[in-house]
Design an enzyme around this catalytic site. Sequence first.
Site, mmCIF file in Angstrom:
data_model
loop_
_atom_site.group_PDB
_atom_site.id
_atom_site.type_symbol
_atom_site.label_atom_id
_atom_site.label_comp_id
_atom_site.label_asym_id
_atom_site.label_seq_id
_atom_site.Cartn_x
_atom_site.Cartn_y
_atom_site.Cartn_z
ATOM 1 N N CYS A 1 26.204 -67.415 61.580
ATOM 2 C CA CYS A 1 24.048 -69.062 61.307
ATOM 3 C C CYS A 1 25.086 -69.716 62.743
ATOM 4 O O CYS A 1 26.307 -69.922 63.274
ATOM 5 C CB CYS A 1 24.591 -69.974 60.168
ATOM 6 S SG CYS A 1 23.899 -68.875 58.770
ATOM 7 N N ARG B 1 24.988 -65.053 66.285
ATOM 8 C CA ARG B 1 25.980 -65.311 65.005
ATOM 9 C C ARG B 1 25.228 -64.999 63.790
ATOM 10 O O ARG B 1 25.224 -65.767 62.294
ATOM 11 C CB ARG B 1 25.840 -67.247 65.242
ATOM 12 C CG ARG B 1 27.770 -67.504 66.221
ATOM 13 C CD ARG B 1 27.873 -68.292 66.077
ATOM 14 N NE ARG B 1 28.158 -69.771 64.801
ATOM 15 C CZ ARG B 1 29.644 -69.471 64.541
ATOM 16 N NH1 ARG B 1 30.093 -69.165 65.652
ATOM 17 N NH2 ARG B 1 30.143 -69.424 63.741
ATOM 18 N N TRP C 1 21.676 -66.659 59.230
ATOM 19 C CA TRP C 1 22.760 -64.889 58.501
ATOM 20 C C TRP C 1 22.425 -65.150 57.502
ATOM 21 O O TRP C 1 22.991 -65.780 56.522
ATOM 22 C CB TRP C 1 23.650 -64.794 59.598
ATOM 23 C CG TRP C 1 24.495 -63.339 58.988
ATOM 24 C CD1 TRP C 1 23.924 -61.811 59.618
ATOM 25 C CD2 TRP C 1 24.801 -63.313 57.894
ATOM 26 N NE1 TRP C 1 24.940 -60.932 59.164
ATOM 27 C CE2 TRP C 1 24.714 -61.879 57.733
ATOM 28 C CE3 TRP C 1 25.821 -63.589 56.844
ATOM 29 C CZ2 TRP C 1 25.582 -60.905 56.811
ATOM 30 C CZ3 TRP C 1 25.979 -62.936 55.517
ATOM 31 C CH2 TRP C 1 26.670 -61.249 56.162
ATOM 32 N N ASN D 1 25.977 -74.248 58.370
ATOM 33 C CA ASN D 1 26.734 -73.043 58.726
ATOM 34 C C ASN D 1 27.983 -72.684 57.233
ATOM 35 O O ASN D 1 28.557 -73.921 57.613
ATOM 36 C CB ASN D 1 26.921 -72.691 59.954
ATOM 37 C CG ASN D 1 28.341 -71.727 59.955
ATOM 38 O OD1 ASN D 1 28.780 -72.029 61.229
ATOM 39 N ND2 ASN D 1 28.361 -70.753 59.650
ATOM 40 N N GLY D 2 28.067 -71.852 56.970
ATOM 41 C CA GLY D 2 29.243 -71.897 56.173
ATOM 42 C C GLY D 2 28.666 -71.779 54.036
ATOM 43 O O GLY D 2 27.574 -71.511 54.200
ATOM 44 N N GLU E 1 37.333 -46.183 64.932
ATOM 45 C CA GLU E 1 36.558 -47.382 65.994
ATOM 46 C C GLU E 1 35.717 -46.995 66.885
ATOM 47 O O GLU E 1 34.469 -47.099 66.859
ATOM 48 C CB GLU E 1 38.054 -47.989 66.847
ATOM 49 C CG GLU E 1 36.839 -49.352 68.089
ATOM 50 C CD GLU E 1 36.610 -50.437 67.076
ATOM 51 O OE1 GLU E 1 36.775 -50.805 66.123
ATOM 52 O OE2 GLU E 1 35.646 -51.085 67.983
ATOM 53 N N LYS F 1 31.727 -48.003 66.026
ATOM 54 C CA LYS F 1 30.829 -47.959 66.892
ATOM 55 C C LYS F 1 29.027 -47.380 67.245
ATOM 56 O O LYS F 1 28.564 -48.578 67.436
ATOM 57 C CB LYS F 1 31.450 -47.923 68.367
ATOM 58 C CG LYS F 1 32.652 -49.084 68.995
ATOM 59 C CD LYS F 1 32.579 -49.977 69.707
ATOM 60 C CE LYS F 1 31.896 -50.864 68.513
ATOM 61 N NZ LYS F 1 32.856 -51.718 67.867
ATOM 62 N N GLU G 1 27.596 -49.133 64.570
ATOM 63 C CA GLU G 1 27.212 -50.524 64.290
ATOM 64 C C GLU G 1 25.593 -50.494 65.080
ATOM 65 O O GLU G 1 24.766 -50.604 64.981
ATOM 66 C CB GLU G 1 28.216 -51.237 64.720
ATOM 67 C CG GLU G 1 28.954 -51.516 63.926
ATOM 68 C CD GLU G 1 30.443 -52.349 65.168
ATOM 69 O OE1 GLU G 1 31.126 -53.632 64.429
ATOM 70 O OE2 GLU G 1 30.976 -52.087 65.862
ATOM 71 N N HIS H 1 40.791 -32.243 52.935
ATOM 72 C CA HIS H 1 40.926 -32.196 51.974
ATOM 73 C C HIS H 1 39.742 -32.501 51.550
ATOM 74 O O HIS H 1 39.790 -34.186 50.547
ATOM 75 C CB HIS H 1 42.185 -33.563 51.848
ATOM 76 C CG HIS H 1 43.335 -32.965 52.161
ATOM 77 N ND1 HIS H 1 43.711 -31.440 51.596
ATOM 78 C CD2 HIS H 1 44.338 -32.633 53.394
ATOM 79 C CE1 HIS H 1 44.811 -31.787 52.228
ATOM 80 N NE2 HIS H 1 45.327 -32.091 53.572
ATOM 81 N N LYS I 1 28.393 -61.853 64.525
ATOM 82 C CA LYS I 1 29.395 -61.718 65.223
ATOM 83 C C LYS I 1 30.851 -62.152 64.312
ATOM 84 O O LYS I 1 31.893 -61.911 64.755
ATOM 85 C CB LYS I 1 28.919 -61.704 66.860
ATOM 86 C CG LYS I 1 30.685 -61.411 67.641
ATOM 87 C CD LYS I 1 30.575 -61.397 68.841
ATOM 88 C CE LYS I 1 31.350 -61.169 69.816
ATOM 89 N NZ LYS I 1 31.697 -59.512 69.424
HETATM 90 C C1 G6P Z 1 32.245 -58.995 62.430
HETATM 91 C C2 G6P Z 1 32.092 -58.023 63.808
HETATM 92 C C3 G6P Z 1 32.860 -57.145 64.047
HETATM 93 C C4 G6P Z 1 34.423 -57.714 64.250
HETATM 94 C C5 G6P Z 1 34.621 -58.602 62.817
HETATM 95 C C6 G6P Z 1 36.112 -58.703 62.975
HETATM 96 O O1 G6P Z 1 31.892 -58.112 61.516
HETATM 97 O O2 G6P Z 1 30.704 -57.299 63.568
HETATM 98 O O3 G6P Z 1 32.620 -56.414 65.195
HETATM 99 O O4 G6P Z 1 35.010 -56.893 64.777
HETATM 100 O O5 G6P Z 1 33.216 -59.335 62.305
HETATM 101 O O6 G6P Z 1 36.005 -60.394 63.756
HETATM 102 P P1 G6P Z 1 37.132 -60.592 64.155
HETATM 103 O O7 G6P Z 1 36.475 -62.014 65.540
HETATM 104 O O8 G6P Z 1 37.941 -61.647 63.227
HETATM 105 O O9 G6P Z 1 37.426 -59.861 65.713
#
Ligand code: G6P
Length: 614
Positions: free
Chosen positions: A2, A28, A80, A106-107, A487, A491, A494, A510, A609
């Site tokens: 948020c 956010r 969010w 927010n929270g 990773e 990606k 996501e 396995h 994010k």
């Molecule tokens: C969220 C984002 C990811 C990120 C993760 C950790 O899930 O969508 O892209 O890697 O948070 O975020 P940070 O700011 O702690 O790296």
Amino acid sequence: MCGIVGFTSLDTPAVGPLVNGLRRLEYRGYDSAGVALESADGIRVFKQTGRVAELDKLLAKELPNDERGKYTIGIAHTRWATHGLPTQANAHPHTADGGRLAIVHNGIIENYASLRAGLEKRGVKFASQTDTEVLAHLIAIFDKGDFLSAASEALKRVEGTYGMAAISARHPGEMIVARKGSPLVIGVGEKDIVVASDVSAIVAYTRQVIYLKDGDIACITPEGVEIHSLDNAPVTREVQEVDWDIGAIEKGGYEHFMLKEIYEQPEALANTIRGRLDPSGATAFLSGLSLTPRELAAVRRVVIVGCGTSLHAGMVGKYLFEKLADLPTSPEQAAEFRYSNPIVGPDDWVIAMSQSGETADTLAAVRESIRKGALVSGLCNVVGSTIAREAGRGVYLHAGPEISVASTKAFTAQVTALLMTALKLGRTRRLSFEDGARLVGEIEKIPDVVREILAGNDAIAKVAEKYASAGDMFFIGRGILYPAALEGALKIKEVAYVHAEGYQAAELKHGPIALLSEKTPVVALLADIPGKEKTLGNVQECRARNAPVIGIATKGDDVAAAAVTDALAIPKTSPEIAPIASVVALQLFAYHVARLRGCEIDQPRNLAKSVTVE
Ligand code: G6P
């Protein structure tokens, strides 16, 4: 999670800055958005499901330009969802006191159910399912003529986290803001004051900012900011200058922030490295760590905590610390770590990885480690973020603002920063001058290595085209390239919504190998690291099941190129740099697959994010 914006001015209409601020904070959360505007006639609220663009359309319809001038104070929110579906009723701002009070939050208010039950007993009617609305009604109930005291009394009864802003028609011209566990920054301009969850929504107006600390509450008018504790004691917070400007958060000609941030990597990594290498001592300078060689030498174990992409970077760290500094290292998912009653103490060094510096689980892991007496450092990108401040020492990435929800440049900067940390730690132990000097040379070359991979973008786009319609993919790597495989899979999940799994190359047989067919491409990480030959064997196993294999392999490695269906070349590097090189190619691959599938690349569905809830 948020985004909050607040704006107050002597003469500028608030609606434009509020909506512009929301656009900057959309990363956010983006399932609904709203604004509340105050004038002498009272408060008007506009809210809409969907993105900020939908709210903007609603405002264009319902708030004619000639009416906007009278609203010079307002609050806004992009959501969010946590409590309640992303409906218009659940969108913020929420109101109380017959629409005279509006709040954005927010929270998470953890005791909201009992607070709500108490309020309902007193006859309060709720219009939404959110935890936030409870706070709005509480403030209204405590309002005996002093807005700041009313908000303080309400917040004292709240358990959980908040960044919040409120306005009230009973207190014209005043905005109350407060934080606990969710970030809040106040930008102090000459004629305007802007409040936001992060500075990206502020820099268009001013670079002079005040970072509120947990437990702070402030009363803001166009004339100034007064900060207090919840017990009404005045508090002083210094005004700081943001060291980047609006250009850093614009797309600058790129179609998406993700692509821009992928392309920014050579410069971002140069910034991460700048001034931190010491060729004469074959080590790194990391002054923010504030650790003497003696303290470093006393460390017996490293624990790296993080979530998402940051966790993957931390997993690369395990290989770096174990190889270069002979230190047992455990990468831990931050939420699992904090709830496991972790065994850490004074001999352990806990490194918290976080791009935003605000991730709730990572922050909680930091607090738990500090409580247990461990040495704690942050490895964050956002300067002044909560994790950076609470850890008290650490390494800033200096990678510049990252806007795309999917993290790219932060990953490569994190691995680069970990490599320098491992080098420094190693040189307090058994890493020789010669090996240290070799690494210094390798680190200096990282920006050029990345530049070369970016120059191969067209070839990557071509391969992406061939596989863009796949429904499932596997990513395999071994050793230091295993986290890179995770990773790569993350990606593509996501941004392209492709079901993908990252596996240790040896583990595929396995079980998961049962899923392979000509419809399940396997991306194999084949850069030159120890064990590459074994991964080539695993590639053969995949091909024998008809799975097409895309190999990320060293330029000129004809054996690897011949073993795979499609090869993407990356420059020759030392094994320590191979995860960075491989992941840059995987970032471009995911980007192109997402583009070809028509996905909303910078703001994928359901994600946010900065995850400030557990
Ligand atoms: C969220 C984002 C990811 C990120 C993760 C950790 O899930 O969508 O892209 O890697 O948070 O975020 P940070 O700011 O702690 O790296």
